[in-house]
Scaffold this motif. Structure first.
Motif, PDB file in Angstrom:
ATOM      1  N   ALA A   1     -61.784   8.919  82.081  1.00 48.98           N
ATOM      2  CA  ALA A   1     -62.022   7.951  81.111  1.00 48.98           C
ATOM      3  C   ALA A   1     -60.646   7.522  80.485  1.00 48.98           C
ATOM      4  O   ALA A   1     -60.470   6.545  80.388  1.00 48.98           O
ATOM      5  N   LEU A   2     -59.780   8.564  80.335  1.00 45.87           N
ATOM      6  CA  LEU A   2     -58.392   8.354  79.935  1.00 45.87           C
ATOM      7  C   LEU A   2     -57.744   7.427  80.658  1.00 45.87           C
ATOM      8  O   LEU A   2     -57.268   6.530  80.375  1.00 45.87           O
ATOM      9  N   LEU A   3     -57.906   7.211  82.077  1.00 44.60           N
ATOM     10  CA  LEU A   3     -57.055   6.717  83.042  1.00 44.60           C
ATOM     11  C   LEU A   3     -57.451   5.367  82.783  1.00 44.60           C
ATOM     12  O   LEU A   3     -56.808   4.204  82.913  1.00 44.60           O
ATOM     13  N   VAL A   4     -58.870   5.270  82.657  1.00 41.96           N
ATOM     14  CA  VAL A   4     -59.515   3.783  82.520  1.00 41.96           C
ATOM     15  C   VAL A   4     -59.020   3.028  81.432  1.00 41.96           C
ATOM     16  O   VAL A   4     -58.631   2.026  81.571  1.00 41.96           O
ATOM     17  N   ASN A   5     -59.255   3.741  80.441  1.00 42.74           N
ATOM     18  CA  ASN A   5     -59.053   3.170  78.927  1.00 42.74           C
ATOM     19  C   ASN A   5     -57.381   2.875  78.746  1.00 42.74           C
ATOM     20  O   ASN A   5     -56.918   1.758  78.057  1.00 42.74           O
ATOM     21  N   ALA A   6     -56.439   3.690  79.395  1.00 45.86           N
ATOM     22  CA  ALA A   6     -55.131   3.435  79.429  1.00 45.86           C
ATOM     23  C   ALA A   6     -54.959   2.166  80.193  1.00 45.86           C
ATOM     24  O   ALA A   6     -54.092   1.437  79.569  1.00 45.86           O
ATOM     25  N   GLY A   7     -55.324   1.976  81.184  1.00 46.94           N
ATOM     26  CA  GLY A   7     -55.394   0.898  82.022  1.00 46.94           C
ATOM     27  C   GLY A   7     -55.844  -0.523  81.473  1.00 46.94           C
ATOM     28  O   GLY A   7     -55.025  -1.655  81.526  1.00 46.94           O
ATOM     29  N   VAL A   8     -56.677  -0.416  80.857  1.00 45.89           N
ATOM     30  CA  VAL A   8     -57.356  -1.364  79.966  1.00 45.89           C
ATOM     31  C   VAL A   8     -56.335  -1.840  78.783  1.00 45.89           C
ATOM     32  O   VAL A   8     -56.123  -2.870  78.449  1.00 45.89           O
ATOM     33  N   ALA A   9     -55.972  -0.729  78.266  1.00 52.63           N
ATOM     34  CA  ALA A   9     -54.914  -1.148  77.025  1.00 52.63           C
ATOM     35  C   ALA A   9     -53.991  -1.651  77.243  1.00 52.63           C
ATOM     36  O   ALA A   9     -53.272  -2.718  76.545  1.00 52.63           O
ATOM     37  N   VAL A  10     -53.218  -1.216  78.625  1.00 57.23           N
ATOM     38  CA  VAL A  10     -51.959  -1.870  79.033  1.00 57.23           C
ATOM     39  C   VAL A  10     -52.266  -3.226  79.525  1.00 57.23           C
ATOM     40  O   VAL A  10     -51.509  -4.104  79.026  1.00 57.23           O
ATOM     41  N   LEU A  11     -53.547  -3.673  79.916  1.00 54.46           N
ATOM     42  CA  LEU A  11     -53.810  -4.897  80.170  1.00 54.46           C
ATOM     43  C   LEU A  11     -53.813  -5.816  79.052  1.00 54.46           C
ATOM     44  O   LEU A  11     -53.706  -6.789  79.266  1.00 54.46           O
ATOM     45  N   LEU A  12     -54.532  -5.465  77.820  1.00 54.15           N
ATOM     46  CA  LEU A  12     -54.703  -6.184  76.825  1.00 54.15           C
ATOM     47  C   LEU A  12     -53.481  -6.105  75.811  1.00 54.15           C
ATOM     48  O   LEU A  12     -53.745  -6.755  74.829  1.00 54.15           O
ATOM     49  N   TYR A  13     -52.364  -5.242  76.088  1.00 56.19           N
ATOM     50  CA  TYR A  13     -51.321  -5.204  75.296  1.00 56.19           C
ATOM     51  C   TYR A  13     -50.790  -6.287  74.723  1.00 56.19           C
ATOM     52  O   TYR A  13     -50.148  -6.602  73.654  1.00 56.19           O
ATOM     53  N   ARG A  14     -50.460  -7.377  75.470  1.00 59.45           N
ATOM     54  CA  ARG A  14     -49.854  -8.603  75.222  1.00 59.45           C
ATOM     55  C   ARG A  14     -50.732  -9.636  74.213  1.00 59.45           C
ATOM     56  O   ARG A  14     -50.225 -10.411  73.699  1.00 59.45           O
ATOM     57  N   PHE A  15     -52.091  -9.227  74.245  1.00 57.36           N
ATOM     58  CA  PHE A  15     -52.800 -10.001  73.176  1.00 57.36           C
ATOM     59  C   PHE A  15     -53.293  -9.336  71.939  1.00 57.36           C
ATOM     60  O   PHE A  15     -53.813  -9.821  71.112  1.00 57.36           O
ATOM     61  N   ARG A  16     -52.420  -8.370  71.600  1.00 58.17           N
ATOM     62  CA  ARG A  16     -52.923  -7.624  70.439  1.00 58.17           C
ATOM     63  C   ARG A  16     -52.555  -8.138  69.267  1.00 58.17           C
ATOM     64  O   ARG A  16     -53.164  -7.645  68.130  1.00 58.17           O
ATOM     65  N   SER A  17     -51.556  -9.100  68.883  1.00 56.12           N
ATOM     66  CA  SER A  17     -51.275  -9.820  67.727  1.00 56.12           C
ATOM     67  C   SER A  17     -51.964 -11.271  67.679  1.00 56.12           C
ATOM     68  O   SER A  17     -51.616 -12.054  66.936  1.00 56.12           O
ATOM     69  N   GLY A  18     -53.029 -11.516  68.374  1.00 54.61           N
ATOM     70  CA  GLY A  18     -53.796 -12.682  68.250  1.00 54.61           C
ATOM     71  C   GLY A  18     -54.876 -12.896  67.038  1.00 54.61           C
ATOM     72  O   GLY A  18     -54.575 -11.887  66.181  1.00 54.61           O
ATOM     73  N   ASP A  19     -55.793 -13.397  67.217  1.00 56.98           N
ATOM     74  CA  ASP A  19     -56.646 -13.531  65.909  1.00 56.98           C
ATOM     75  C   ASP A  19     -57.428 -12.186  65.750  1.00 56.98           C
ATOM     76  O   ASP A  19     -57.334 -11.267  66.595  1.00 56.98           O
ATOM     77  N   ALA A  20     -58.411 -12.320  64.662  1.00 58.70           N
ATOM     78  CA  ALA A  20     -59.291 -11.128  64.562  1.00 58.70           C
ATOM     79  C   ALA A  20     -60.121 -10.700  66.015  1.00 58.70           C
ATOM     80  O   ALA A  20     -60.368  -9.455  66.232  1.00 58.70           O
ATOM     81  N   ASN A  21     -60.631 -11.791  66.700  1.00 58.01           N
ATOM     82  CA  ASN A  21     -61.251 -11.455  67.809  1.00 58.01           C
ATOM     83  C   ASN A  21     -60.356 -10.720  68.993  1.00 58.01           C
ATOM     84  O   ASN A  21     -60.836  -9.508  69.589  1.00 58.01           O
ATOM     85  N   MET A  22     -59.130 -11.114  69.073  1.00 57.83           N
ATOM     86  CA  MET A  22     -58.335 -10.519  70.117  1.00 57.83           C
ATOM     87  C   MET A  22     -57.791  -9.095  69.664  1.00 57.83           C
ATOM     88  O   MET A  22     -57.630  -8.236  70.256  1.00 57.83           O
ATOM     89  N   ARG A  23     -57.658  -9.125  68.302  1.00 59.96           N
ATOM     90  CA  ARG A  23     -57.094  -7.782  67.788  1.00 59.96           C
ATOM     91  C   ARG A  23     -58.182  -6.751  67.827  1.00 59.96           C
ATOM     92  O   ARG A  23     -58.021  -5.646  68.142  1.00 59.96           O
ATOM     93  N   SER A  24     -59.482  -7.192  67.661  1.00 60.99           N
ATOM     94  CA  SER A  24     -60.703  -5.930  67.829  1.00 60.99           C
ATOM     95  C   SER A  24     -60.726  -5.529  69.150  1.00 60.99           C
ATOM     96  O   SER A  24     -61.054  -4.405  69.500  1.00 60.99           O
ATOM     97  N   VAL A  25     -60.415  -6.372  70.173  1.00 59.50           N
ATOM     98  CA  VAL A  25     -60.426  -6.084  71.572  1.00 59.50           C
ATOM     99  C   VAL A  25     -59.434  -4.959  71.895  1.00 59.50           C
ATOM    100  O   VAL A  25     -59.516  -3.900  72.465  1.00 59.50           O
ATOM    101  N   TRP A  26     -58.235  -5.210  71.336  1.00 61.26           N
ATOM    102  CA  TRP A  26     -57.136  -4.295  71.506  1.00 61.26           C
ATOM    103  C   TRP A  26     -57.288  -2.989  70.824  1.00 61.26           C
ATOM    104  O   TRP A  26     -57.114  -1.977  71.204  1.00 61.26           O
ATOM    105  N   LEU A  27     -57.973  -3.018  69.746  1.00 57.23           N
ATOM    106  CA  LEU A  27     -58.081  -1.873  68.735  1.00 57.23           C
ATOM    107  C   LEU A  27     -59.048  -0.903  69.575  1.00 57.23           C
ATOM    108  O   LEU A  27     -58.916   0.330  69.448  1.00 57.23           O
ATOM    109  N   CYS A  28     -59.941  -1.535  70.026  1.00 56.17           N
ATOM    110  CA  CYS A  28     -60.954  -0.849  70.954  1.00 56.17           C
ATOM    111  C   CYS A  28     -60.424  -0.129  72.103  1.00 56.17           C
ATOM    112  O   CYS A  28     -60.564   1.073  71.948  1.00 56.17           O
TER     113      CYS A  28
END
Length: 218
Positions: A126-153
């Motif tokens: 699970a860590l490998l999967v979530n770390a991969g997803v977090a890296v994938l979404l890292y560039r979008f972390r400073s967007g609106d609340a919708n984008m930020r919520s995805v990054w925080l997850c």
């Protein structure tokens, strides 16, 4: 409802062009598929191992998959719809945290001890999967609340998986369920904190929109 106004869509796209980036949509699809798959894996493993932290993480994966699907549903829509979607996701994260606390209390009352090997192995996957997803979404972390919520997850999920692996070692070393229950409490705190953060940002975005944009004036 898709954004059809001449001002709202163009101004949002110009101030935040990331919203129209096809890489954002592709990243969400990848995250959705991976989270749905891990929900099934952790659900089965959690039941077999008797681990409340794995079961809680499975629920988290299911919630994230639904959240990514919701983000895809509002892709390209007006700010009001994205902020409303973020509000729903924030409420979901908060509710998940409360659920984890309740589940931990039930396990404490039952007095069962989980199987640590399954916890450790599945937690690492699970860590490998979530770390991969977090890296994938890292560039979008400073967007609106919708984008930020995805990054925080994704960020919180990776941290939770590390905690699950630590709990597996604790259960193995002590023969007690307390490490598993402790991780469940940490996961609940992360979910509640992130949920409150997203709810506040989404509420602020909605408050900043004119009444017409929010559908109060026709």
């Amino acid at each position: 409802m898709a954004c059809s106004c001449s001002t709202g869509c163009s101004s949002e796209a110009s101030t935040n062009p990331t919203l129209l980036d096809p890489r954002w949509r592709r990243a969400l699809w990848i995250a959705l598929i991976l989270n749905a798959a891990m929900f099934g894996v952790e659900l089965v493993a959690g039941l077999q191992a008797g681990s409340v932290s794995l079961l809680a993480d499975a629920v988290d994966f299911a919630g994230d998959a639904a959240n990514y699907g919701l983000s895809l549903a509002v892709f390209g829509m007006a700010m009001v719809w994205r902020s409303r979607a973020a509000w729903i996701k924030g409420a979901t994260m908060f509710t998940y945290g409360v659920f984890v606390l309740a589940r931990a209390g039930w396990t404490l009352h039952a007095g069962s001890v989980p199987e640590p090997l399954t916890m450790g192995v599945v937690g690492f996957v699970a860590l490998l999967v979530n770390a991969g997803v977090a890296v994938l979404l890292y560039r979008f972390r400073s967007g609106d609340a919708n984008m930020r919520s995805v990054w925080l997850c994704s960020r919180n999920d990776a941290l939770s998986n590390l905690a699950v692996m630590g709990a597996a070692l604790g259960v193995f070393g002590t023969g007690s369920a307390w490490p598993d229950l402790g991780v469940a409490a940490v996961m609940a705190a992360l979910a509640i904190s992130a949920g409150i953060s997203v709810l506040r940002q989404a509420r602020g975005e909605l408050a900043g929109l004119p009444a017409r944009a929010q559908g109060h004036v026709h």
